[in-house]
Write a protein that holds these residues in place. Structure first.
Motif, PDB file in Angstrom:
ATOM      1  N   GLU A 168      23.391  31.285  60.163  1.00 44.30           N
ATOM      2  CA  GLU A 168      24.324  31.611  61.245  1.00 44.30           C
ATOM      3  C   GLU A 168      23.688  31.367  62.627  1.00 44.30           C
ATOM      4  OE1 GLU A 168      27.421  32.367  60.929  1.00 44.30           O
ATOM      5  OE2 GLU A 168      27.760  33.427  59.040  1.00 44.30           O
ATOM      6  N   PRO A 169      23.093  30.189  62.854  1.00 43.13           N
ATOM      7  CA  PRO A 169      22.377  29.961  64.112  1.00 43.13           C
ATOM      8  C   PRO A 169      23.279  29.867  65.338  1.00 43.13           C
ATOM      9  CG  PRO A 169      22.535  27.924  62.903  1.00 43.13           C
ATOM     10  CD  PRO A 169      23.054  29.008  61.983  1.00 43.13           C
ATOM     11  N   THR A 170      24.591  29.745  65.116  1.00 39.64           N
ATOM     12  CA  THR A 170      25.523  29.678  66.248  1.00 39.64           C
ATOM     13  C   THR A 170      26.300  30.978  66.417  1.00 39.64           C
ATOM     14  OG1 THR A 170      27.327  28.776  64.897  1.00 39.64           O
ATOM     15  CG2 THR A 170      25.799  27.190  65.870  1.00 39.64           C
ATOM     16  N   GLY A 171      25.979  31.992  65.604  1.00 38.29           N
ATOM     17  CA  GLY A 171      26.760  33.225  65.583  1.00 38.29           C
ATOM     18  C   GLY A 171      26.752  33.996  66.885  1.00 38.29           C
ATOM     19  N   ASN A 172      25.671  33.897  67.662  1.00 39.11           N
ATOM     20  CA  ASN A 172      25.565  34.620  68.927  1.00 39.11           C
ATOM     21  C   ASN A 172      25.901  33.758  70.136  1.00 39.11           C
ATOM     22  OD1 ASN A 172      24.900  37.123  67.931  1.00 39.11           O
ATOM     23  ND2 ASN A 172      22.709  36.777  68.008  1.00 39.11           N
ATOM     24  N   LEU A 173      26.474  32.590  69.893  1.00 42.44           N
ATOM     25  CA  LEU A 173      26.730  31.648  70.971  1.00 42.44           C
ATOM     26  C   LEU A 173      28.226  31.395  71.134  1.00 42.44           C
ATOM     27  CD1 LEU A 173      23.963  29.063  69.999  1.00 42.44           C
ATOM     28  CD2 LEU A 173      23.767  30.925  71.655  1.00 42.44           C
ATOM     29  N   ASP A 174      28.622  30.992  72.330  1.00 43.58           N
ATOM     30  CA  ASP A 174      30.018  30.617  72.530  1.00 43.58           C
ATOM     31  C   ASP A 174      30.309  29.324  71.772  1.00 43.58           C
ATOM     32  OD1 ASP A 174      29.887  28.177  74.521  1.00 43.58           O
ATOM     33  OD2 ASP A 174      28.498  29.661  75.312  1.00 43.58           O
ATOM     34  N   THR A 175      31.577  29.002  71.624  1.00 43.42           N
ATOM     35  CA  THR A 175      31.993  27.878  70.779  1.00 43.42           C
ATOM     36  C   THR A 175      31.377  26.558  71.226  1.00 43.42           C
ATOM     37  OG1 THR A 175      34.093  28.971  70.309  1.00 43.42           O
ATOM     38  CG2 THR A 175      33.974  26.611  69.883  1.00 43.42           C
ATOM     39  N   GLU A 176      31.392  26.290  72.517  1.00 41.20           N
ATOM     40  CA  GLU A 176      30.861  25.020  73.018  1.00 41.20           C
ATOM     41  C   GLU A 176      29.355  24.911  72.797  1.00 41.20           C
ATOM     42  OE1 GLU A 176      30.595  22.443  77.202  1.00 41.20           O
ATOM     43  OE2 GLU A 176      31.749  24.303  77.124  1.00 41.20           O
ATOM     44  N   THR A 177      28.618  25.991  73.105  1.00 41.08           N
ATOM     45  CA  THR A 177      27.169  25.978  72.917  1.00 41.08           C
ATOM     46  C   THR A 177      26.825  25.897  71.439  1.00 41.08           C
ATOM     47  OG1 THR A 177      26.900  27.309  74.923  1.00 41.08           O
ATOM     48  CG2 THR A 177      25.022  27.194  73.431  1.00 41.08           C
ATOM     49  N   GLY A 178      27.598  26.610  70.611  1.00 45.06           N
ATOM     50  CA  GLY A 178      27.379  26.567  69.171  1.00 45.06           C
ATOM     51  C   GLY A 178      27.541  25.164  68.614  1.00 45.06           C
ATOM     52  N   ALA A 179      28.548  24.454  69.100  1.00 40.05           N
ATOM     53  CA  ALA A 179      28.785  23.084  68.651  1.00 40.05           C
ATOM     54  C   ALA A 179      27.612  22.176  69.038  1.00 40.05           C
ATOM     55  CB  ALA A 179      30.077  22.551  69.242  1.00 40.05           C
ATOM     56  N   LYS A 180      27.022  22.416  70.214  1.00 42.11           N
ATOM     57  CA  LYS A 180      25.880  21.616  70.658  1.00 42.11           C
ATOM     58  C   LYS A 180      24.649  21.886  69.794  1.00 42.11           C
ATOM     59  CE  LYS A 180      27.328  21.186  75.510  1.00 42.11           C
ATOM     60  NZ  LYS A 180      27.029  21.557  76.917  1.00 42.11           N
ATOM     61  N   PHE A 198      22.745  24.971  56.173  1.00 44.32           N
ATOM     62  CA  PHE A 198      23.319  25.616  57.351  1.00 44.32           C
ATOM     63  C   PHE A 198      24.348  26.644  56.887  1.00 44.32           C
ATOM     64  CE2 PHE A 198      26.399  25.924  60.780  1.00 44.32           C
ATOM     65  CZ  PHE A 198      25.654  25.806  61.944  1.00 44.32           C
ATOM     66  N   VAL A 199      24.020  27.928  57.048  1.00 44.10           N
ATOM     67  CA  VAL A 199      24.932  28.991  56.648  1.00 44.10           C
ATOM     68  C   VAL A 199      25.857  29.318  57.809  1.00 44.10           C
ATOM     69  CG1 VAL A 199      25.051  31.472  56.199  1.00 44.10           C
ATOM     70  CG2 VAL A 199      23.509  30.044  54.860  1.00 44.10           C
ATOM     71  N   THR A 200      27.159  29.373  57.535  1.00 41.82           N
ATOM     72  CA  THR A 200      28.117  29.660  58.597  1.00 41.82           C
ATOM     73  C   THR A 200      29.380  30.266  58.003  1.00 41.82           C
ATOM     74  OG1 THR A 200      29.370  28.698  60.448  1.00 41.82           O
ATOM     75  CG2 THR A 200      29.144  27.345  58.484  1.00 41.82           C
ATOM     76  N   HIS A 201      30.128  30.971  58.853  1.00 41.57           N
ATOM     77  CA  HIS A 201      31.453  31.434  58.447  1.00 41.57           C
ATOM     78  C   HIS A 201      32.528  30.607  59.151  1.00 41.57           C
ATOM     79  CE1 HIS A 201      30.709  33.504  62.277  1.00 41.57           C
ATOM     80  NE2 HIS A 201      32.018  33.437  62.432  1.00 41.57           N
ATOM     81  N   ASP A 202      32.088  29.595  59.934  1.00 39.84           N
ATOM     82  CA  ASP A 202      32.992  28.789  60.754  1.00 39.84           C
ATOM     83  C   ASP A 202      33.399  27.515  60.010  1.00 39.84           C
ATOM     84  OD1 ASP A 202      34.271  27.218  62.635  1.00 39.84           O
ATOM     85  OD2 ASP A 202      32.872  27.689  64.254  1.00 39.84           O
ATOM     86  N   PRO A 203      34.655  27.406  59.567  1.00 37.18           N
ATOM     87  CA  PRO A 203      35.081  26.220  58.820  1.00 37.18           C
ATOM     88  C   PRO A 203      35.087  24.945  59.657  1.00 37.18           C
ATOM     89  CG  PRO A 203      36.966  27.632  59.298  1.00 37.18           C
ATOM     90  CD  PRO A 203      35.735  28.401  59.679  1.00 37.18           C
ATOM     91  N   VAL A 204      35.207  25.082  60.971  1.00 37.59           N
ATOM     92  CA  VAL A 204      35.203  23.899  61.837  1.00 37.59           C
ATOM     93  C   VAL A 204      33.821  23.242  61.826  1.00 37.59           C
ATOM     94  CG1 VAL A 204      35.489  23.063  64.197  1.00 37.59           C
ATOM     95  CG2 VAL A 204      37.045  24.803  63.301  1.00 37.59           C
ATOM     96  N   LEU A 205      32.774  24.063  61.949  1.00 40.34           N
ATOM     97  CA  LEU A 205      31.418  23.530  61.889  1.00 40.34           C
ATOM     98  C   LEU A 205      31.089  23.033  60.483  1.00 40.34           C
ATOM     99  CD1 LEU A 205      29.332  26.035  64.048  1.00 40.34           C
ATOM    100  CD2 LEU A 205      30.165  23.774  64.686  1.00 40.34           C
ATOM    101  N   ALA A 206      31.471  23.784  59.482  1.00 42.57           N
ATOM    102  CA  ALA A 206      31.170  23.402  58.104  1.00 42.57           C
ATOM    103  C   ALA A 206      31.788  22.052  57.748  1.00 42.57           C
ATOM    104  CB  ALA A 206      31.665  24.473  57.142  1.00 42.57           C
ATOM    105  N   ALA A 207      32.956  21.777  58.294  1.00 41.22           N
ATOM    106  CA  ALA A 207      33.668  20.540  57.971  1.00 41.22           C
ATOM    107  C   ALA A 207      32.928  19.293  58.445  1.00 41.22           C
ATOM    108  CB  ALA A 207      35.070  20.576  58.579  1.00 41.22           C
ATOM    109  N   LYS A 208      31.947  19.464  59.342  1.00 43.35           N
ATOM    110  CA  LYS A 208      31.176  18.323  59.836  1.00 43.35           C
ATOM    111  C   LYS A 208      30.020  17.961  58.915  1.00 43.35           C
ATOM    112  CE  LYS A 208      31.940  19.464  64.746  1.00 43.35           C
ATOM    113  NZ  LYS A 208      31.239  19.750  66.039  1.00 43.35           N
ATOM    114  N   ALA A 209      29.720  18.817  57.951  1.00 49.98           N
ATOM    115  CA  ALA A 209      28.564  18.597  57.077  1.00 49.98           C
ATOM    116  C   ALA A 209      28.859  17.518  56.045  1.00 49.98           C
ATOM    117  CB  ALA A 209      28.177  19.904  56.392  1.00 49.98           C
TER     118      ALA A 209
END
Length: 229
Positions: A168-180, A198-209
Protein backbone atom coordinates in the motif's frame (compact mmCIF):
# COMPACT_ATOMS: atom_id res chain seq x y z
CA UNK A 1 16.79 -14.77 -7.49
CA UNK A 2 14.46 -15.46 -10.39
CA UNK A 3 11.50 -17.47 -9.11
CA UNK A 4 9.44 -17.36 -5.92
CA UNK A 5 7.00 -20.22 -5.34
CA UNK A 6 4.28 -20.45 -2.70
CA UNK A 7 3.12 -24.02 -2.17
CA UNK A 8 -0.01 -24.75 -0.10
CA UNK A 9 0.87 -21.61 1.85
CA UNK A 10 -1.13 -20.95 5.00
CA UNK A 11 -0.85 -18.43 7.83
CA UNK A 12 -2.95 -18.70 10.98
CA UNK A 13 -3.16 -16.37 13.97
CA UNK A 14 -4.33 -17.50 17.40
CA UNK A 15 -6.20 -15.19 19.75
CA UNK A 16 -9.08 -15.20 22.25
CA UNK A 17 -9.50 -18.93 21.80
CA UNK A 18 -10.08 -18.63 18.06
CA UNK A 19 -7.96 -19.25 14.98
CA UNK A 20 -7.95 -16.72 12.15
CA UNK A 21 -6.74 -17.92 8.76
CA UNK A 22 -5.12 -14.91 7.11
CA UNK A 23 -3.70 -16.80 4.11
CA UNK A 24 -5.43 -19.99 3.08
CA UNK A 25 -3.75 -22.72 1.00
CA UNK A 26 -2.23 -20.32 -1.55
CA UNK A 27 -0.32 -21.67 -4.55
CA UNK A 28 1.42 -18.99 -6.62
CA UNK A 29 4.63 -18.50 -8.58
CA UNK A 30 6.34 -15.18 -9.29
CA UNK A 31 9.06 -14.63 -11.87
CA UNK A 32 11.70 -11.90 -11.83
CA UNK A 33 10.73 -9.00 -14.05
CA UNK A 34 6.99 -9.33 -13.46
CA UNK A 35 4.96 -6.40 -12.18
CA UNK A 36 2.18 -7.95 -10.12
CA UNK A 37 -0.64 -6.18 -8.27
CA UNK A 38 -2.25 -7.99 -5.33
CA UNK A 39 -5.66 -6.49 -4.70
CA UNK A 40 -8.36 -7.00 -2.12
CA UNK A 41 -10.27 -5.27 0.65
CA UNK A 42 -8.88 -4.78 4.14
CA UNK A 43 -8.45 -8.17 5.83
CA UNK A 44 -8.20 -10.11 2.58
CA UNK A 45 -4.73 -11.42 3.42
CA UNK A 46 -2.74 -9.50 0.83
CA UNK A 47 -0.38 -7.78 3.30
CA UNK A 48 0.14 -11.04 5.20
CA UNK A 49 1.04 -12.75 1.94
CA UNK A 50 3.58 -10.04 1.20
CA UNK A 51 5.14 -10.40 4.68
CA UNK A 52 5.49 -14.14 4.16
CA UNK A 53 7.06 -13.73 0.72
CA UNK A 54 9.44 -11.09 2.10
CA UNK A 55 10.60 -13.42 4.92
CA UNK A 56 9.27 -11.03 7.59
CA UNK A 57 7.05 -13.86 8.88
CA UNK A 58 6.89 -17.63 8.60
CA UNK A 59 3.94 -19.69 7.34
CA UNK A 60 1.91 -21.93 9.62
CA UNK A 61 1.71 -24.55 6.88
CA UNK A 62 3.08 -25.01 3.39
CA UNK A 63 6.30 -23.49 2.16
CA UNK A 64 7.93 -20.77 0.08
CA UNK A 65 10.89 -21.52 -2.14
CA UNK A 66 13.28 -19.02 -3.69
CA UNK A 67 14.91 -20.61 -6.73
CA UNK A 68 13.93 -23.97 -5.18
CA UNK A 69 15.53 -23.16 -1.82
CA UNK A 70 13.60 -22.89 1.47
CA UNK A 71 15.30 -19.87 3.03
CA UNK A 72 12.84 -19.74 5.95
CA UNK A 73 14.21 -23.04 7.29
CA UNK A 74 17.59 -21.42 7.85
CA UNK A 75 18.73 -19.43 10.89
CA UNK A 76 17.92 -15.77 11.54
CA UNK A 77 21.26 -14.54 10.22
CA UNK A 78 20.89 -16.46 6.97
CA UNK A 79 17.36 -15.13 6.52
CA UNK A 80 18.54 -11.56 7.21
CA UNK A 81 21.39 -11.94 4.71
CA UNK A 82 18.98 -13.26 2.10
CA UNK A 83 16.55 -10.40 2.74
CA UNK A 84 19.35 -7.85 2.32
CA UNK A 85 20.60 -9.43 -0.88
CA UNK A 86 17.29 -10.03 -2.59
CA UNK A 87 14.36 -8.03 -1.14
CA UNK A 88 13.49 -4.33 -1.00
CA UNK A 89 10.49 -3.19 1.05
CA UNK A 90 8.24 -0.17 0.58
CA UNK A 91 5.38 0.50 3.01
CA UNK A 92 2.38 2.77 3.37
CA UNK A 93 4.13 4.48 6.29
CA UNK A 94 7.42 5.88 5.01
CA UNK A 95 9.40 4.84 8.14
CA UNK A 96 12.06 7.49 7.58
CA UNK A 97 14.23 8.40 10.56
CA UNK A 98 13.30 12.01 11.37
CA UNK A 99 16.77 13.15 12.48
CA UNK A 100 18.52 11.83 9.37
CA UNK A 101 18.75 13.55 6.00
CA UNK A 102 17.33 11.97 2.85
CA UNK A 103 20.82 10.74 1.93
CA UNK A 104 21.41 9.27 5.39
CA UNK A 105 18.02 7.53 5.36
CA UNK A 106 18.84 5.92 2.02
CA UNK A 107 22.17 4.77 3.44
CA UNK A 108 20.65 2.98 6.46
CA UNK A 109 20.38 -0.51 4.85
CA UNK A 110 24.11 -0.33 4.02
CA UNK A 111 25.46 0.88 7.38
CA UNK A 112 26.54 -2.51 8.73
CA UNK A 113 27.08 -4.27 5.42
CA UNK A 114 30.12 -4.86 3.26
CA UNK A 115 29.33 -4.06 -0.37
CA UNK A 116 31.55 -3.93 -3.49
CA UNK A 117 30.72 -0.29 -4.25
CA UNK A 118 30.97 3.15 -2.66
CA UNK A 119 27.98 3.44 -0.33
CA UNK A 120 27.54 7.22 -0.52
CA UNK A 121 27.86 7.31 -4.29
CA UNK A 122 25.34 4.49 -4.58
CA UNK A 123 22.90 6.38 -2.33
CA UNK A 124 23.29 9.51 -4.44
CA UNK A 125 22.75 7.44 -7.58
CA UNK A 126 19.38 6.10 -6.42
CA UNK A 127 18.28 9.51 -5.11
CA UNK A 128 18.97 10.85 -8.60
CA UNK A 129 17.02 7.92 -10.01
CA UNK A 130 13.93 8.92 -8.03
CA UNK A 131 14.42 12.60 -8.82
CA UNK A 132 15.54 13.80 -5.39
CA UNK A 133 19.29 14.30 -5.56
CA UNK A 134 18.75 18.02 -4.94
CA UNK A 135 17.00 17.12 -1.66
CA UNK A 136 19.68 14.80 -0.30
CA UNK A 137 20.45 17.07 2.67
CA UNK A 138 16.79 17.68 3.57
CA UNK A 139 15.19 16.16 6.66
CA UNK A 140 11.92 14.23 6.26
CA UNK A 141 9.99 17.11 7.84
CA UNK A 142 11.18 19.31 4.98
CA UNK A 143 9.78 16.96 2.33
CA UNK A 144 6.26 16.41 1.02
CA UNK A 145 4.55 13.02 1.41
CA UNK A 146 5.35 12.08 -2.17
CA UNK A 147 8.99 13.09 -1.73
CA UNK A 148 9.25 11.06 1.47
CA UNK A 149 7.90 8.01 -0.34
CA UNK A 150 10.48 8.56 -3.10
CA UNK A 151 13.21 8.56 -0.44
CA UNK A 152 11.72 5.31 0.91
CA UNK A 153 11.83 3.82 -2.59
CA UNK A 154 15.46 4.90 -3.00
CA UNK A 155 16.23 3.21 0.33
CA UNK A 156 14.49 0.04 -0.89
CA UNK A 157 16.59 -0.21 -4.05
CA UNK A 158 19.96 1.03 -2.76
CA UNK A 159 21.22 -2.53 -2.13
CA UNK A 160 20.21 -3.68 -5.65
CA UNK A 161 17.52 -6.23 -4.72
CA UNK A 162 15.96 -8.69 -7.14
CA UNK A 163 12.46 -7.97 -5.81
CA UNK A 164 10.55 -4.92 -4.59
CA UNK A 165 7.65 -5.64 -2.24
CA UNK A 166 5.36 -2.63 -1.92
CA UNK A 167 2.58 -2.73 0.70
CA UNK A 168 0.00 0.00 0.00
CA UNK A 169 2.77 2.51 -0.86
CA UNK A 170 0.24 5.04 -2.18
CA UNK A 171 -2.20 4.69 0.73
CA UNK A 172 -1.09 7.89 2.48
CA UNK A 173 -0.88 9.96 -0.69
CA UNK A 174 -3.38 11.91 -2.76
CA UNK A 175 -4.54 10.33 -6.02
CA UNK A 176 -2.20 12.29 -8.31
CA UNK A 177 0.90 11.72 -6.15
CA UNK A 178 -0.02 8.07 -5.71
CA UNK A 179 -0.23 7.61 -9.46
CA UNK A 180 3.25 9.14 -9.84
CA UNK A 181 4.68 6.77 -7.23
CA UNK A 182 3.10 3.83 -9.04
CA UNK A 183 4.58 5.04 -12.34
CA UNK A 184 8.00 5.32 -10.69
CA UNK A 185 7.81 1.70 -9.51
CA UNK A 186 6.77 0.64 -12.99
CA UNK A 187 9.71 2.53 -14.45
CA UNK A 188 12.13 0.84 -12.03
CA UNK A 189 10.64 -2.52 -12.93
CA UNK A 190 11.22 -1.91 -16.63
CA UNK A 191 14.64 -0.28 -16.37
CA UNK A 192 16.27 -2.39 -13.66
CA UNK A 193 14.37 -5.62 -14.26
CA UNK A 194 13.48 -6.28 -10.62
CA UNK A 195 10.25 -8.08 -9.88
CA UNK A 196 7.55 -5.97 -8.21
CA UNK A 197 4.73 -7.16 -5.95
CA UNK A 198 2.41 -4.22 -5.33
CA UNK A 199 -0.33 -4.57 -2.71
CA UNK A 200 -3.24 -2.18 -3.15
CA UNK A 201 -6.97 -1.81 -2.62
CA UNK A 202 -7.18 0.58 -5.60
CA UNK A 203 -8.53 -1.15 -8.75
CA UNK A 204 -7.44 1.76 -10.94
CA UNK A 205 -3.78 1.28 -10.00
CA UNK A 206 -4.04 -2.50 -10.08
CA UNK A 207 -5.42 -2.41 -13.62
CA UNK A 208 -2.09 -0.98 -14.84
CA UNK A 209 -0.14 -4.06 -13.72
CA UNK A 210 0.96 -6.90 -15.98
CA UNK A 211 -0.63 -9.40 -13.61
CA UNK A 212 -3.46 -9.01 -11.10
CA UNK A 213 -4.05 -11.34 -8.16
CA UNK A 214 -7.33 -10.82 -6.31
CA UNK A 215 -7.66 -12.01 -2.71
CA UNK A 216 -10.59 -12.36 -0.32
CA UNK A 217 -10.66 -13.88 3.16
CA UNK A 218 -7.16 -15.27 2.69
CA UNK A 219 -8.00 -17.00 -0.58
CA UNK A 220 -6.85 -16.25 -4.12
CA UNK A 221 -10.02 -15.57 -6.09
CA UNK A 222 -8.32 -14.92 -9.41
CA UNK A 223 -4.92 -14.63 -11.03
CA UNK A 224 -5.02 -12.79 -14.32
CA UNK A 225 -2.06 -12.09 -16.61
CA UNK A 226 -2.20 -9.26 -19.09
CA UNK A 227 -5.79 -8.43 -18.14
CA UNK A 228 -7.60 -5.63 -16.40
CA UNK A 229 -10.06 -6.04 -13.54
Amino acid sequence: MNVIECKNLQKEFEGDGTTTVAVNNVNLSFHKGEFTAVIGTSGSGKSTLLSLIGTLDKPSKGKITYDNEEILKKGKNKIADFRFQEIGFIFQQFHLLPTLTALENVLTPLFSRKVPYDKVERAKEVLKQVGLLDKMNALPSQLSGGQQQRVAIARAIVHKPSWLLADEPTGNLDTETGAKIYDLLKELNEQVGCGVLFVTHDPVLAAKANRIITMKDGNVLSDKVGATI
